[in-house]
Design an enzyme around this catalytic site. Sequence first.
Site, PDB file in Angstrom:
ATOM      1  N   ARG A 111       0.884  -1.181   0.000  1.00  0.00           N
ATOM      2  CA  ARG A 111       0.000   0.000   0.000  1.00  0.00           C
ATOM      3  C   ARG A 111       0.912   1.218   0.000  1.00  0.00           C
ATOM      4  NH1 ARG A 111      -5.352   1.280   3.489  1.00  0.00           N
ATOM      5  NH2 ARG A 111      -6.104  -0.052   1.815  1.00  0.00           N
ATOM      6  N   HIS A 138      -7.276   0.914  -6.513  1.00  0.00           N
ATOM      7  CA  HIS A 138      -7.482   0.050  -5.348  1.00  0.00           C
ATOM      8  C   HIS A 138      -8.068  -1.258  -5.889  1.00  0.00           C
ATOM      9  CE1 HIS A 138      -7.773  -1.304  -1.390  1.00  0.00           C
ATOM     10  NE2 HIS A 138      -8.647  -0.466  -0.856  1.00  0.00           N
ATOM     11  N   GLN A 141      -9.951  -3.891  -3.703  1.00  0.00           N
ATOM     12  CA  GLN A 141     -11.283  -3.442  -3.299  1.00  0.00           C
ATOM     13  C   GLN A 141     -12.302  -3.748  -4.400  1.00  0.00           C
ATOM     14  OE1 GLN A 141     -12.228  -1.889  -0.264  1.00  0.00           O
ATOM     15  NE2 GLN A 141     -14.238  -2.365  -1.092  1.00  0.00           N
ATOM     16  N   ASP A 233     -17.219   7.103  -1.581  1.00  0.00           N
ATOM     17  CA  ASP A 233     -15.965   6.961  -0.832  1.00  0.00           C
ATOM     18  C   ASP A 233     -15.660   8.325  -0.207  1.00  0.00           C
ATOM     19  OD1 ASP A 233     -13.489   6.093   0.132  1.00  0.00           O
ATOM     20  OD2 ASP A 233     -12.466   6.234  -1.815  1.00  0.00           O
ATOM     21  N   CYS A 273     -16.400   1.528   0.314  1.00  0.00           N
ATOM     22  CA  CYS A 273     -15.227   0.683   0.591  1.00  0.00           C
ATOM     23  C   CYS A 273     -14.859   0.703   2.072  1.00  0.00           C
ATOM     24  CB  CYS A 273     -14.050   1.141  -0.259  1.00  0.00           C
ATOM     25  SG  CYS A 273     -13.626   2.876  -0.009  1.00  0.00           S
ATOM     26  N   ARG A 301     -13.673  -8.937   1.019  1.00  0.00           N
ATOM     27  CA  ARG A 301     -12.243  -8.652   0.829  1.00  0.00           C
ATOM     28  C   ARG A 301     -11.431  -9.911   1.139  1.00  0.00           C
ATOM     29  NH1 ARG A 301     -10.257  -3.470   0.988  1.00  0.00           N
ATOM     30  NH2 ARG A 301      -8.400  -4.568   0.252  1.00  0.00           N
TER      31      ARG A 301
HETATM   32  N1   CP Z   1     -11.372  -0.415   2.186  1.00  0.00           N
HETATM   33  C1   CP Z   1     -10.102  -0.462   2.622  1.00  0.00           C
HETATM   34  O1   CP Z   1      -9.137  -0.653   1.855  1.00  0.00           O
HETATM   35  O2   CP Z   1      -9.965  -0.301   3.969  1.00  0.00           O
HETATM   36  P1   CP Z   1      -8.601  -0.086   4.756  1.00  0.00           P
HETATM   37  O3   CP Z   1      -8.058   1.255   4.367  1.00  0.00           O
HETATM   38  O4   CP Z   1      -8.965  -0.181   6.200  1.00  0.00           O
HETATM   39  O5   CP Z   1      -7.632  -1.166   4.345  1.00  0.00           O
HETATM   40  N1  NVA Z   2      -9.877   6.649  -1.416  1.00  0.00           N
HETATM   41  C1  NVA Z   2      -9.529   6.191  -0.077  1.00  0.00           C
HETATM   42  C2  NVA Z   2      -9.793   4.731   0.051  1.00  0.00           C
HETATM   43  C3  NVA Z   2      -9.532   4.130   1.411  1.00  0.00           C
HETATM   44  C4  NVA Z   2      -9.769   2.658   1.447  1.00  0.00           C
HETATM   45  C5  NVA Z   2      -8.075   6.521   0.204  1.00  0.00           C
HETATM   46  O1  NVA Z   2      -7.237   6.382  -0.706  1.00  0.00           O
HETATM   47  O2  NVA Z   2      -7.776   6.937   1.314  1.00  0.00           O
END
Ligand code: CP
Ligand code: NVA
Length: 315
Positions: A111, A138, A141, A233, A273, A301
């Site tokens: 990430r 993502h 997701q 989101d 999400c 997930r």
């Molecule tokens: N939806 C999602 O990716 O959640 P987290 O940021 O908690 O991993």
């Molecule tokens: N768009 C959000 C998604 C979190 C799961 C971010 O990048 O923070």
Amino acid sequence: MSAPVAVAAIRRTQAGNFTRDLDLTRDELLYLLDLTAQVKKTPGRYARELAGQYLSLLFEKPSLRTRLTFELAIKQLGGDSILNVGPVGEREPIKDVARNLDRWTNAIVARTFLQKTVDELARWSKVPVINALSDLYHPCQALADVFTLREHFGELPGLRLAFVGDGNNVAHSLMLCSARLGIHFAVASPGEYEPNPEIVAEARALAAQTGASLLVTDDPDRAVAGAHAVYTDVWASMGQEAEAETRRRVFRRYQVNETLLSKARTEAVFMHCLPAKRDQETTDSVMETTQSVVFDQAENRLHTQKALLLMLMAH
Ligand code: CP
Ligand code: NVA
């Protein structure tokens, strides 16, 4: 919904990585959805499939769902994981990080702030690299989201999915997956927060092949009209905290509240999400309505990522 998939028949992916949605071909994506259904129904059957294999988890940003579901997924498949939290490529070049981790572990889940960090890891790593969220995508997701839609509605082609809010990483991945699978996709965002035009063009080209439509608009009512699913989101993603105040003003009319949701089909589901900011991009009443499938998405997930790990790592 899906034919049983024999363990011996687990298919490897052509790309070998999952750095972005389109690393899976349409056939591989459909296969992953079938395998997920099987893994979810009979988890015990896969309990030793990745025995002795390890995942490296690299997290530059916080996570609840992604981190814990990857940890659990690999454990439930017989393997284990190691974790590093912090910037990737600050103490040493990314290409060196990749060539340490691939000596110790069998796959890397990352990430990152920048997509190019994930791409650089994949360029140098000899083991599969999985994008656990970047600035652009993502993809893990979106796998859970389309699986959730298929569980709920049975068939994906012809469904209408509306995304209301920031044209961000989650919107990009949903748009690409929808186009791949013949789901009509509409995204409503304020002008300067529209999705990335290059990703929109890529999705349009795919949609032309699958008969899906793709609408980019600034009108939330237009996006949700006729929708089977309304998705939103956060307005300020991780790393954009300094813009949160401005974004709250700009995005105000993009809140998915009961009034907006009522303009979709009566059988429409609400998707997010997570994590969600109540009273910003959505409301407590929408989160708690029976139309909300947000916790099905979160559960899925785990199952979709197990299928993904099997496809990338099973021998
Ligand atoms: N939806 C999602 O990716 O959640 P987290 O940021 O908690 O991993
Ligand atoms: N768009 C959000 C998604 C979190 C799961 C971010 O990048 O923070």
